[in-house]
Scaffold this motif. Structure first.
Motif, PDB file in Angstrom:
ATOM      1  N   ILE A  94       0.821  -1.211   0.000  1.00 25.21           N
ATOM      2  CA  ILE A  94       0.000   0.000   0.000  1.00 25.21           C
ATOM      3  C   ILE A  94       0.856   1.263   0.000  1.00 25.21           C
ATOM      4  CG2 ILE A  94      -1.910  -1.171   1.171  1.00 25.21           C
ATOM      5  CD1 ILE A  94      -1.092   0.280   3.749  1.00 25.21           C
ATOM      6  N   ASP A  95       0.327   2.261  -0.654  1.00 25.10           N
ATOM      7  CA  ASP A  95       0.854   3.626  -0.546  1.00 25.10           C
ATOM      8  C   ASP A  95      -0.324   4.485  -0.114  1.00 25.10           C
ATOM      9  OD1 ASP A  95       1.993   6.100  -0.708  1.00 25.10           O
ATOM     10  OD2 ASP A  95       2.957   5.766  -2.648  1.00 25.10           O
ATOM     11  N   PRO A  96      -0.404   4.835   1.167  1.00 25.11           N
ATOM     12  CA  PRO A  96      -1.580   5.553   1.668  1.00 25.11           C
ATOM     13  C   PRO A  96      -1.825   6.897   0.997  1.00 25.11           C
ATOM     14  CG  PRO A  96      -0.328   4.596   3.474  1.00 25.11           C
ATOM     15  CD  PRO A  96       0.522   4.470   2.247  1.00 25.11           C
ATOM     16  N   LEU A  97      -0.751   7.543   0.544  1.00 25.16           N
ATOM     17  CA  LEU A  97      -0.893   8.825  -0.157  1.00 25.16           C
ATOM     18  C   LEU A  97       0.237   8.951  -1.157  1.00 25.16           C
ATOM     19  CD1 LEU A  97      -1.989  11.595  -0.779  1.00 25.16           C
ATOM     20  CD2 LEU A  97      -0.945  12.464   1.335  1.00 25.16           C
ATOM     21  N   ASP A  98      -0.067   8.713  -2.406  1.00 28.13           N
ATOM     22  CA  ASP A  98       0.908   8.822  -3.485  1.00 28.13           C
ATOM     23  C   ASP A  98       0.746  10.193  -4.131  1.00 28.13           C
ATOM     24  OD1 ASP A  98       2.870   7.775  -5.395  1.00 28.13           O
ATOM     25  OD2 ASP A  98       1.211   7.812  -6.834  1.00 28.13           O
ATOM     26  N   GLY A  99       1.769  11.006  -4.034  1.00 26.61           N
ATOM     27  CA  GLY A  99       1.689  12.366  -4.568  1.00 26.61           C
ATOM     28  C   GLY A  99       1.402  13.378  -3.473  1.00 26.61           C
ATOM     29  N   THR A 100       2.225  13.360  -2.421  1.00 30.12           N
ATOM     30  CA  THR A 100       1.986  14.283  -1.309  1.00 30.12           C
ATOM     31  C   THR A 100       2.114  15.743  -1.741  1.00 30.12           C
ATOM     32  OG1 THR A 100       4.308  14.018  -0.637  1.00 30.12           O
ATOM     33  CG2 THR A 100       2.663  12.670   0.510  1.00 30.12           C
ATOM     34  N   ARG A 101       3.016  16.006  -2.689  1.00 31.65           N
ATOM     35  CA  ARG A 101       3.166  17.397  -3.163  1.00 31.65           C
ATOM     36  C   ARG A 101       1.843  17.901  -3.752  1.00 31.65           C
ATOM     37  NH1 ARG A 101       7.421  20.622  -5.580  1.00 31.65           N
ATOM     38  NH2 ARG A 101       8.870  18.885  -5.368  1.00 31.65           N
ATOM     39  N   GLU A 102       1.252  17.083  -4.606  1.00 33.21           N
ATOM     40  CA  GLU A 102       0.007  17.489  -5.248  1.00 33.21           C
ATOM     41  C   GLU A 102      -1.142  17.568  -4.233  1.00 33.21           C
ATOM     42  OE1 GLU A 102       2.924  16.528  -8.034  1.00 33.21           O
ATOM     43  OE2 GLU A 102       2.132  15.167  -6.513  1.00 33.21           O
ATOM     44  N   PHE A 103      -1.148  16.625  -3.282  1.00 40.67           N
ATOM     45  CA  PHE A 103      -2.167  16.650  -2.222  1.00 40.67           C
ATOM     46  C   PHE A 103      -2.117  17.963  -1.453  1.00 40.67           C
ATOM     47  CE2 PHE A 103      -3.027  15.830   2.344  1.00 40.67           C
ATOM     48  CZ  PHE A 103      -4.367  15.477   2.267  1.00 40.67           C
ATOM     49  N   SER A 104      -0.918  18.497  -1.252  1.00 39.31           N
ATOM     50  CA  SER A 104      -0.753  19.718  -0.455  1.00 39.31           C
ATOM     51  C   SER A 104      -1.000  20.985  -1.264  1.00 39.31           C
ATOM     52  CB  SER A 104       0.658  19.766   0.146  1.00 39.31           C
ATOM     53  OG  SER A 104       1.638  20.016  -0.853  1.00 39.31           O
ATOM     54  N   GLU A 105      -1.440  20.825  -2.519  1.00 37.06           N
ATOM     55  CA  GLU A 105      -1.688  21.984  -3.382  1.00 37.06           C
ATOM     56  C   GLU A 105      -3.127  21.974  -3.888  1.00 37.06           C
ATOM     57  OE1 GLU A 105       1.249  21.904  -6.479  1.00 37.06           O
ATOM     58  OE2 GLU A 105       2.929  22.065  -5.101  1.00 37.06           O
ATOM     59  N   PRO A 106      -4.117  22.137  -3.006  1.00 34.25           N
ATOM     60  CA  PRO A 106      -5.505  22.186  -3.462  1.00 34.25           C
ATOM     61  C   PRO A 106      -5.682  23.258  -4.530  1.00 34.25           C
ATOM     62  CG  PRO A 106      -5.389  22.146  -1.069  1.00 34.25           C
ATOM     63  CD  PRO A 106      -3.994  22.377  -1.570  1.00 34.25           C
ATOM     64  N   PRO A 107      -6.500  23.041  -5.564  1.00 35.06           N
ATOM     65  CA  PRO A 107      -7.411  21.908  -5.737  1.00 35.06           C
ATOM     66  C   PRO A 107      -6.853  20.808  -6.648  1.00 35.06           C
ATOM     67  CG  PRO A 107      -8.001  23.620  -7.281  1.00 35.06           C
ATOM     68  CD  PRO A 107      -6.772  24.108  -6.555  1.00 35.06           C
ATOM     69  N   ARG A 108      -5.556  20.616  -6.726  1.00 29.81           N
ATOM     70  CA  ARG A 108      -4.996  19.601  -7.628  1.00 29.81           C
ATOM     71  C   ARG A 108      -5.634  18.247  -7.323  1.00 29.81           C
ATOM     72  NH1 ARG A 108      -0.513  21.299 -10.631  1.00 29.81           N
ATOM     73  NH2 ARG A 108      -0.488  19.173 -11.429  1.00 29.81           N
ATOM     74  N   ASP A 109      -5.870  17.475  -8.426  1.00 33.66           N
ATOM     75  CA  ASP A 109      -6.478  16.149  -8.247  1.00 33.66           C
ATOM     76  C   ASP A 109      -5.531  15.013  -8.623  1.00 33.66           C
ATOM     77  OD1 ASP A 109      -6.454  16.001 -11.062  1.00 33.66           O
ATOM     78  OD2 ASP A 109      -8.566  16.514 -11.250  1.00 33.66           O
ATOM     79  N   ASP A 110      -4.253  15.327  -8.948  1.00 34.94           N
ATOM     80  CA  ASP A 110      -3.335  14.288  -9.430  1.00 34.94           C
ATOM     81  C   ASP A 110      -2.526  13.674  -8.292  1.00 34.94           C
ATOM     82  OD1 ASP A 110      -2.179  16.820  -9.330  1.00 34.94           O
ATOM     83  OD2 ASP A 110      -0.826  16.483 -11.008  1.00 34.94           O
ATOM     84  N   TRP A 111      -3.241  13.104  -7.318  1.00 40.25           N
ATOM     85  CA  TRP A 111      -2.673  12.317  -6.228  1.00 40.25           C
ATOM     86  C   TRP A 111      -3.587  11.118  -6.019  1.00 40.25           C
ATOM     87  CZ3 TRP A 111      -5.990  12.229  -1.947  1.00 40.25           C
ATOM     88  CH2 TRP A 111      -6.967  13.224  -1.910  1.00 40.25           C
ATOM     89  N   ALA A 112      -3.107  10.109  -5.292  1.00 41.80           N
ATOM     90  CA  ALA A 112      -3.834   8.841  -5.299  1.00 41.80           C
ATOM     91  C   ALA A 112      -3.597   8.043  -4.025  1.00 41.80           C
ATOM     92  CB  ALA A 112      -3.404   8.004  -6.513  1.00 41.80           C
ATOM     93  N   VAL A 113      -4.425   7.010  -3.851  1.00 42.21           N
ATOM     94  CA  VAL A 113      -4.254   5.990  -2.817  1.00 42.21           C
ATOM     95  C   VAL A 113      -4.070   4.653  -3.522  1.00 42.21           C
ATOM     96  CG1 VAL A 113      -5.273   4.811  -0.833  1.00 42.21           C
ATOM     97  CG2 VAL A 113      -5.728   7.255  -1.205  1.00 42.21           C
ATOM     98  N   HIS A 114      -3.041   3.889  -3.127  1.00 41.53           N
ATOM     99  CA  HIS A 114      -2.740   2.600  -3.756  1.00 41.53           C
ATOM    100  C   HIS A 114      -2.981   1.462  -2.766  1.00 41.53           C
ATOM    101  CE1 HIS A 114       0.573   4.649  -6.443  1.00 41.53           C
ATOM    102  NE2 HIS A 114      -0.627   5.176  -6.616  1.00 41.53           N
ATOM    103  N   VAL A 115      -3.735   0.469  -3.184  1.00 42.00           N
ATOM    104  CA  VAL A 115      -3.937  -0.750  -2.392  1.00 42.00           C
ATOM    105  C   VAL A 115      -3.822  -1.943  -3.330  1.00 42.00           C
ATOM    106  CG1 VAL A 115      -5.515  -2.066  -0.917  1.00 42.00           C
ATOM    107  CG2 VAL A 115      -5.472   0.437  -0.773  1.00 42.00           C
ATOM    108  N   ALA A 116      -2.817  -2.789  -3.109  1.00 42.46           N
ATOM    109  CA  ALA A 116      -2.604  -3.963  -3.958  1.00 42.46           C
ATOM    110  C   ALA A 116      -2.402  -5.193  -3.100  1.00 42.46           C
ATOM    111  CB  ALA A 116      -1.396  -3.770  -4.876  1.00 42.46           C
TER     112      ALA A 116
END
Length: 262
Positions: A87-109
């Motif tokens: 798992i990657d609980p938050l992939d793309g922390t930079r983008e997550f911290s820049e609202p309203p960007r939507d190019d971040w994700a949660v990975h569960v495999a």
């Protein structure tokens, strides 16, 4: 009418991966909108909240399985386990911290042992919470015929590799900057790009769920030398990969064979 909450223990692994990724996504959206934090504090809060939730859900609903996560100490007992959630609980922390960007994700495999030959990814989900979309192995997308005249290669919006720029020049491709690794792989699944070629260093959690989803969609997935992507290895580094439309694979691999990635 509100849909009833599913019983997670009754879900198959594909549906459970989706459910867990979306629950983590909900928490991340809440942290982003309600915490009042910015910058590094917002990144750290998102990482911690999503990790806590996913670890708790897995412990409660898949208690016999091992976990490999970016945000937790590597428990080497996973190397002897038959089932490992990567798992990657938050992939793309930079983008997550820049609202309203939507190019971040949660990975569960989910990786499962297959015997003496090792194991393979058997289920995966990539949630893009700010987009309101989740892509999974349980409902794989049939990638449509290419819609662009020129190939499109997804690259980092901050540091596109020089060798990918050279590849683009050789095959007359367009570079499409975007955020997290998972988002880049999903851009190929979604026909927003035709390839993602990376050799700058990643870890198993960066690409396990995206690769599981991309494979289910019929895309080519490999290391840059054409060898298989192998998961639940002792070494967590998995530094390079190619995810692309099958018709572009040999052209990209040939470029790497001739030119390398440095």
């Amino acid at each position: 009418m509100t849909e009833p909450t599913p019983d997670p223990r009754a879900l198959d692994d594909h549906a459970f991966a989706v459910w867990a990724a979306e629950r983590a996504g909900d928490v991340l959206l809440q942290v982003r909108s309600e915490s009042g934090l910015t910058g590094k504090e917002l990144k750290d809060a998102g990482d911690a909240a999503a990790q806590e939730l996913l670890a708790r859900l897995l412990a409660e609903h898949r208690p016999g399985d091992a976990i490999l996560s970016e945000e937790a100490t590597d428990d080497r007992a996973r190397l002897d386990a038959d089932r490992v959630w990567i798992i990657d609980p938050l992939d793309g922390t930079r983008e997550f911290s820049e609202p309203p960007r939507d190019d971040w994700a949660v990975h569960v495999a989910l990786w499962e042992a297959t015997g003496a030959d090792g194991g393979e990814l058997t289920a995966g989900a990539v949630a893009q919470p700010a987009l309101g979309e989740t892509f999974s192995t349980g409902a794989p997308i049939a990638v449509p015929p290419r819609t662009s005249d020129r190939p499109r290669i997804a690259v980092s919006r901050t540091r596109p590799p020089a060798f990918v720029e050279a590849l683009a020049a050789e095959i007359d491709a367009e570079l499409v900057p975007m955020g997290s690794a998972g988002v880049k792989v999903m851009s190929v699944v979604r026909d927003l790009a035709d390839a993602y070629v990376h050799a700058g260093g990643q870890y198993q959690w960066d690409n396990a769920a995206p690769v599981a989803v991309a494979r289910a969609a019929g895309l080519h997935c490999s290391r840059v030398d054409g060898s298989a992507l192998v998961y639940n290895e002792a070494e967590t580094s998995l530094p390079d990969l190619i995810v692309c439309r099958p018709e572009l694979a040999e052209q990209i691999l040939d470029f790497v064979r001739r030119n390398g990635t440095s």
